[in-house]
Write an enzyme that holds these catalytic residues in place. Sequence first.
Site, PDB file in Angstrom:
ATOM      1  N   LYS A 106      18.980  42.138  -2.687  1.00 24.85           N
ATOM      2  CA  LYS A 106      18.020  41.261  -3.318  1.00 24.85           C
ATOM      3  C   LYS A 106      16.481  41.312  -2.971  1.00 24.85           C
ATOM      4  CE  LYS A 106      17.651  36.941  -2.329  1.00 24.85           C
ATOM      5  NZ  LYS A 106      18.005  35.390  -2.093  1.00 24.85           N
ATOM      6  N   ARG A 126      13.010  39.013  -3.971  1.00 20.11           N
ATOM      7  CA  ARG A 126      12.608  37.897  -4.282  1.00 20.11           C
ATOM      8  C   ARG A 126      11.283  38.020  -4.753  1.00 20.11           C
ATOM      9  NH1 ARG A 126      14.113  32.489  -4.857  1.00 20.11           N
ATOM     10  NH2 ARG A 126      15.973  32.842  -3.428  1.00 20.11           N
ATOM     11  N   HIS A 163      19.119  27.405   7.640  1.00 22.06           N
ATOM     12  CA  HIS A 163      18.945  28.520   6.537  1.00 22.06           C
ATOM     13  C   HIS A 163      18.723  29.824   7.347  1.00 22.06           C
ATOM     14  CE1 HIS A 163      17.552  30.631   2.985  1.00 22.06           C
ATOM     15  NE2 HIS A 163      16.627  31.110   3.532  1.00 22.06           N
ATOM     16  N   ASN A 190       0.777  -1.189   0.021  1.00 24.03           N
ATOM     17  CA  ASN A 190       0.107  -0.081   0.070  1.00 24.03           C
ATOM     18  C   ASN A 190       0.834   1.427  -0.101  1.00 24.03           C
ATOM     19  OD1 ASN A 190       0.963   0.102   2.428  1.00 24.03           O
ATOM     20  ND2 ASN A 190      -0.865   0.225   3.716  1.00 24.03           N
ATOM     21  N   ASP A 191       2.213   1.164  -0.446  1.00 23.76           N
ATOM     22  CA  ASP A 191       3.199   2.312  -0.475  1.00 23.76           C
ATOM     23  C   ASP A 191       3.525   2.787   0.919  1.00 23.76           C
ATOM     24  OD1 ASP A 191       4.610   3.503  -2.190  1.00 23.76           O
ATOM     25  OD2 ASP A 191       3.530   5.325  -2.165  1.00 23.76           O
ATOM     26  N   ASP A 239      26.901  31.617  -0.078  1.00 20.54           N
ATOM     27  CA  ASP A 239      25.719  31.328   0.264  1.00 20.54           C
ATOM     28  C   ASP A 239      25.415  30.079   1.014  1.00 20.54           C
ATOM     29  OD1 ASP A 239      23.004  31.876   0.384  1.00 20.54           O
ATOM     30  OD2 ASP A 239      22.609  31.825  -1.695  1.00 20.54           O
ATOM     31  N   ASP A 274      22.894  38.355  -0.757  1.00 21.72           N
ATOM     32  CA  ASP A 274      21.545  39.093   0.188  1.00 21.72           C
ATOM     33  C   ASP A 274      22.075  39.381   1.471  1.00 21.72           C
ATOM     34  OD1 ASP A 274      20.743  36.836   1.769  1.00 21.72           O
ATOM     35  OD2 ASP A 274      20.049  36.212  -0.006  1.00 21.72           O
TER      36      ASP A 274
END
Length: 313
Positions: free
Chosen positions: A192, A194, A130, A37-38, A218, A169
Amino acid sequence: MREIAVFSGSAHPELAAEVCAHLGVPLLPTRIDRFANDCLQAQLQANCRERDVYLIQPLVRPVQEHLVELLLMLDAARGASAARTTVVMPHYAYARSDKKDAPRISIGGRLMADLMETAGASRVLAMTLHSPQVHGFFRVPVDHLHALRELAAHFRRYDLARAVVVSPDLGNAKEAAAFARLLGVPVAAGAKQRFSDDRVSISSVIGEVAGRDVIVLDDEIAKGSTVVELLGKLRELGARTIRVACTHGLFAAGALGRLSAEPDVLEIVCTNTVPIPAGERTDKLRVLSIAPALAEAMRRIHDGESVSALFDS
């Protein structure tokens, strides 16, 4: 390190094996099955009882598959009576979903952190998140590493008399400034804006780049649209040479090929936080290993030593 147990999902077993080689411990087997069933099932095929368990799994494509693998491995470790389970996550893909910048939008970075904690994570070891606020999304301890030392060691081989570090940025300017201090060179940053995931505009570069050897830094390169836009601005301003560096070389949608095709890009440098298929590599690419840093951080966590001291030395 008798009481340590290290497992890997299917995202980046090569990195996990390299980390274990530096620790001097075996990479223990994990079995990932898929039912008819994945649905996925994960089994840790070694004893975890009262052991310090480490699960190495960057969230890379297919991100959702690897995320579910990680959650299932966490649940398996908890059910096997692990004393402590640390997620070693070299790349946290959902860290880019870190704010509510549109109406009725989810903050995926926080949600995935909650899922990991609910599944049984006692601690997280991450590399170059990030943005700084992602650290606070976790209610379990987080050790946040960066790859600036490894990148700086690479670029110190060059003549840096005319070098400048350029952040694409202002959001990445603090990390770029720290990198520039390691190299003893000035720093600049792009202004920058976006408009979408792959459409950006850089109106100017704050700082002196004319006649200089530019190192673009970056945190990650996915489609490469920001770097390509910055390259155009650097050409206009008369940069002498350009090298590109990042921690996470995702290089989606042919980005590595496009950047390598730019004639004034001399080199593209990244780390092995994420796997880069051999067929996609180019002559301009240099991949640095962060396995020694991860292994040393894991050793310090296991032995109750300071991880932040890694950056003081």
